[in-house]
Design a protein around this motif. Structure first.
Motif, PDB file in Angstrom:
ATOM      1  N   ASN A  27      61.059  63.132  35.510  1.00 47.80           N
ATOM      2  CA  ASN A  27      61.358  64.452  36.056  1.00 47.80           C
ATOM      3  C   ASN A  27      62.280  64.270  37.252  1.00 47.80           C
ATOM      4  O   ASN A  27      61.826  63.993  38.372  1.00 47.80           O
ATOM      5  CB  ASN A  27      60.065  65.165  36.465  1.00 47.80           C
ATOM      6  CG  ASN A  27      60.319  66.532  37.060  1.00 47.80           C
ATOM      7  OD1 ASN A  27      61.464  66.984  37.170  1.00 47.80           O
ATOM      8  ND2 ASN A  27      59.249  67.211  37.461  1.00 47.80           N
ATOM      9  N   GLY A  74      63.690  66.255  39.074  1.00 49.81           N
ATOM     10  CA  GLY A  74      63.449  67.204  40.142  1.00 49.81           C
ATOM     11  C   GLY A  74      62.272  66.844  41.029  1.00 49.81           C
ATOM     12  O   GLY A  74      61.951  67.572  41.961  1.00 49.81           O
ATOM     13  N   HIS A  75      61.638  65.705  40.750  1.00 55.08           N
ATOM     14  CA  HIS A  75      60.483  65.261  41.534  1.00 55.08           C
ATOM     15  C   HIS A  75      60.817  63.927  42.187  1.00 55.08           C
ATOM     16  O   HIS A  75      60.969  62.909  41.513  1.00 55.08           O
ATOM     17  CB  HIS A  75      59.256  65.106  40.628  1.00 55.08           C
ATOM     18  CG  HIS A  75      58.021  64.659  41.356  1.00 55.08           C
ATOM     19  ND1 HIS A  75      56.954  64.082  40.696  1.00 55.08           N
ATOM     20  CD2 HIS A  75      57.686  64.697  42.673  1.00 55.08           C
ATOM     21  CE1 HIS A  75      56.024  63.782  41.583  1.00 55.08           C
ATOM     22  NE2 HIS A  75      56.437  64.148  42.776  1.00 55.08           N
ATOM     23  N   LYS A 126      59.657  68.707  44.537  1.00 57.39           N
ATOM     24  CA  LYS A 126      59.231  68.796  43.142  1.00 57.39           C
ATOM     25  C   LYS A 126      59.626  70.149  42.568  1.00 57.39           C
ATOM     26  O   LYS A 126      59.045  71.185  42.908  1.00 57.39           O
ATOM     27  CB  LYS A 126      57.717  68.584  43.010  1.00 57.39           C
ATOM     28  CG  LYS A 126      57.247  68.455  41.566  1.00 57.39           C
ATOM     29  CD  LYS A 126      55.778  68.052  41.498  1.00 57.39           C
ATOM     30  CE  LYS A 126      55.343  67.849  40.051  1.00 57.39           C
ATOM     31  NZ  LYS A 126      53.922  67.432  39.960  1.00 57.39           N
ATOM     32  N   ASN A 127      60.646  70.115  41.715  1.00 55.30           N
ATOM     33  CA  ASN A 127      61.075  71.317  40.986  1.00 55.30           C
ATOM     34  C   ASN A 127      61.315  72.504  41.917  1.00 55.30           C
ATOM     35  O   ASN A 127      60.866  73.617  41.679  1.00 55.30           O
ATOM     36  CB  ASN A 127      60.049  71.679  39.918  1.00 55.30           C
ATOM     37  CG  ASN A 127      59.815  70.558  38.936  1.00 55.30           C
ATOM     38  OD1 ASN A 127      60.713  69.775  38.629  1.00 55.30           O
ATOM     39  ND2 ASN A 127      58.590  70.441  38.436  1.00 55.30           N
TER      40      ASN A 127
END
Length: 293
Positions: A166, A168-169, A188-189
């Motif tokens: 991920n 975005g993390h 995170k996101n």
């Protein structure tokens, strides 16, 4: 993925639950002020005065940390943590014979709860981790694995962790001029949380840290084991104040202050943690024990 990775990710277990200490103080801890790059200047409990006899002149090992007993092999590497409060709980550390990595296994009795595979870089630091937690759903064991990469600067400090599944993390680690960790930004996101550390309350001196532990808050212990020296060097001084904030929601999650007692060598013998969380103030004392060679 190499054979070492494949083989270590195949074992089953379930995830460990943490417990809180008893509530003993109803006075809230004052909020901290920081720009993210300098130590705090807020009052905290005064530490017990110690004689600075430089424990680095004598070889020693930490063998007790709260309810955990620590065991080592002949090379001095940590091989086991055994809980004295919950005798079924233990954590086992196994290094690969070729020096490329290690595994950490968390057990409750005969059940494996979590297994972490760690791959080393050329300097013996964690460069990648595979963290597998296990749960039972409808009578079947379900494994969930998260993968992280670790980046370091020239000063041997961890500066970034990235979730490889991920983008975005990720986590950013910031340090001050004393080479002490002062901020961990957790992204995170699109959401942002921050862990902030203080080392020098107003009118007090810095206290040298000889504990050789990683001062990482419990919610990150799966990603960074507090007892292993494989994540670079986080700090030179003892943490006195800690804040954990949800920056997106503008909410405080944890406020903690620390006080210490020492032996005549300057080694920590006890750590008092005063924690304000969820509207309660909780106090716990963690005792330290050492083996001298």
């Amino acid at each position: 993925m190499n054979t070492f990775v494949k083989s270590t990710l195949s074992v089953l277990g379930i995830s460990l639950l943490a417990s809180l200490s008893s509530c003993t103080n109803n006075e809230a801890i004052k909020p901290l002020q920081s720009n993210g790059t300098t130590p705090y200047t807020e009052t905290a409990p005064q530490p017990t005065q110690v004689n600075n006899l430089l424990p680095t002149l004598q070889t020693y090992r930490l063998v007790k940390h709260g309810d955990w007993q620590l065991f080592y092999d002949e090379q001095g590497d940590l091989v086991k943590l055994q809980s004295t409060a919950e005798p079924n709980y233990r954590r086992e550390y196994t290094r690969a014979s070729n020096g490329t990595g290690m595994t950490i296994q968390l057990f409750n009795g005969y059940n494996l709860w979590r297994k972490t595979l760690i791959l080393f870089d050329a300097k013996g630091r964690c460069k990648e981790s595979f963290i597998t937690n296990y749960s039972v759903v409808n009578g079947k064991t379900v494994a969930t694995t998260r993968r992280f990469s670790y980046q370091y600067n020239a000063a041997n400090q961890l500066i970034k962790m990235t979730n490889l599944d991920n983008a975005g993390h990720y986590l950013e680690f910031l340090y001050n001029d004393n080479n002490d960790l002062v901020v961990i930004n957790i992204k995170k996101n699109g959401k942002w949380e921050a862990m902030t550390y203080g080392y020098k309350p107003a009118g007090e001196a810095l206290i040298k840290d000889y504990t050789r532990l990683n001062p990482i808050w419990m919610t990150l212990h799966e990603e960074i084991d507090p007892f292993l020296p494989i994540y670079g060097k986080f700090n030179k001084n003892l943490v006195r104040l800690f804040h954990y904030d949800d920056k997106t929601a503008g909410k405080s999650l944890e406020k903690v202050s620390y006080n210490y007692s020492f032996n005549r060598m300057g080694l920590v013998t006890s750590q008092e943690e005063i924690r304000f969380t969820a509207g309660q103030t909780l106090t716990q004392t963690i005792n330290f024990g050492y083996q001298f060679n």
